[in-house]
Design an enzyme around this catalytic site. Structure first.
Site, PDB file in Angstrom:
ATOM      1  N   SER A 158       0.787  -1.062   0.096  1.00 33.18           N
ATOM      2  CA  SER A 158      -0.079   0.047  -0.011  1.00 33.18           C
ATOM      3  C   SER A 158       0.849   1.295  -0.074  1.00 33.18           C
ATOM      4  O   SER A 158       1.591   1.552  -0.849  1.00 33.18           O
ATOM      5  CB  SER A 158      -0.807   0.004   1.292  1.00 33.18           C
ATOM      6  OG  SER A 158      -2.147   0.726   1.097  1.00 33.18           O
ATOM      7  N   GLU A 252     -10.117  -4.165  -5.811  1.00 36.25           N
ATOM      8  CA  GLU A 252      -9.577  -2.941  -4.958  1.00 36.25           C
ATOM      9  C   GLU A 252      -9.576  -1.629  -6.035  1.00 36.25           C
ATOM     10  O   GLU A 252      -9.231  -1.847  -7.096  1.00 36.25           O
ATOM     11  CB  GLU A 252      -8.201  -3.200  -4.479  1.00 36.25           C
ATOM     12  CG  GLU A 252      -6.957  -3.566  -5.201  1.00 36.25           C
ATOM     13  CD  GLU A 252      -6.082  -3.757  -4.168  1.00 36.25           C
ATOM     14  OE1 GLU A 252      -5.450  -2.834  -3.757  1.00 36.25           O
ATOM     15  OE2 GLU A 252      -5.151  -4.750  -4.087  1.00 36.25           O
TER      16      GLU A 252
END
Length: 308
Positions: A158, A252
């Protein structure tokens, strides 16, 4: 140059089962996330302590200048020549070595390599460029220990994937030797949110949404140019970059951050591999699922391949 791009499908399972799992992930993430940033950080640490605990792993605390860090190692004879520098996620506002144990313990176990994770300064208390400066301090610490740049694999998830890319761009800018390779899990490569999946996956993503990303961007880089490659590495010059492996879930909003990054790396003639995991969510590798462990084995295969 080697280029790979393939979609990894989970073993056939009913759609309802996947929807139930996504619903569970949404609930768990909802319990962790809080607009009170201190509570959010504490909740993440509780998850890390719960899921990152293993008798097979040794944890050793380390001090890097004024920064806390830890070595994560398998409790058996293992490879010492190479080392993994791990950048944890959390939107640059949350996360820690403890939270990252859900990942660092898995990658240490799958590779049998030592992993160094570090608690870089967090926003909003310490906005850009504090975190990237701390990443450079961790890199320099490894160099002082006697590792060569080519002995290091930089990994991150991330925002930690953003940091890993930014660190290598910074090293390149300073004309220093680059690491042996990069391993990126759901990297947040574009803070301008220009990718199509920020909208097309908005309804299905059980972890991230635009409101959360906007909050993290405000904390970390308010008033900064989001097109700066050290903020949005997608816009960097990747010429000469080391071999890179990217993993991302199909469900996502940051899927485009990975696919666009993959395309940019190919254009720069970088050896890059992208695996898209069907039905998976943001940094699914944290979860105690077979797919997560399979993904970590693929990370290990990539690292073994570039370390030959």
């Amino acid at each position: 140059m080697t280029i790979h791009h393939k979609v990894l499908l989970k073993k056939a399972s009913p759609g309802t089962r996947n929807q139930s799992m996504m619903g569970l992930i949404r609930k768990v993430h909802g319990m962790i996330e809080s607009t009170d940033i201190e509570k959010h950080r504490q909740s993440q640490d509780h998850v890390g302590a719960l899921l990152g605990n293993s008798k097979e792993i040794l944890i050793r605390s380390v001090k890097i200048q004024d920064m806390e860090g830890e070595w994560v190692s398998v409790n058996r004879a293992h490879m010492k020549k190479y080392v993994i520098l791990y950048c944890h996620g959390g939107g640059y506002s949350t996360g820690s070595c403890l939270y990252a144990r859900t990942l660092t313990t898995k990658i240490a176990s799958s590779t049998s390599m030592d992993v160094l994770c570090f608690d870089y300064r967090l926003a909003p208390e310490n906005p850009y460029p504090a975190a990237i400066n701390d990443a450079m301090a961790a890199w320099n610490y490894l160099m002082l220990l006697g590792y060569g740049a080519r002995d290091v694999i930089v990994a991150g998830d991330s925002a930690g994937g953003n940091m890993a890319l930014s660190l290598v761009l910074k090293l390149k800018e300073e004309e220093r030797i680059l690491p042996r390779g990069l391993v990126l899990m759901s990297p947040w490569s574009d803070l301008t949110s220009s990718g199509k999946t920020h909208k097309s996956r908005a309804e299905v993503d059980p972890v991230l949404d635009a409101q959360y990303l906007d909050r993290m961007i405000h904390n970390y880089v308010e008033g900064q140019d989001l097109n700066n490659p050290l903020i949005s590495p997608l816009f960097g010059d990747f010429t000469g970059f080391p071999p890179t492996y990217i993993q991302v879930g199909n469900n996502e909003i940051l899927l485009s951050d990975s696919t666009m990054l993959h395309k940019k790396l190919i254009e720069a003639n970088v050896s890059v591999k992208l695996d898209i995991f069907e039905g998976m969510w943001h940094v699914f590798q944290m979860s105690p699922l077979k797919t997560a462990y399979d993904a970590m084995e693929k990370n290990a295969e990539f690292i073994y391949d570039i370390c030959r």
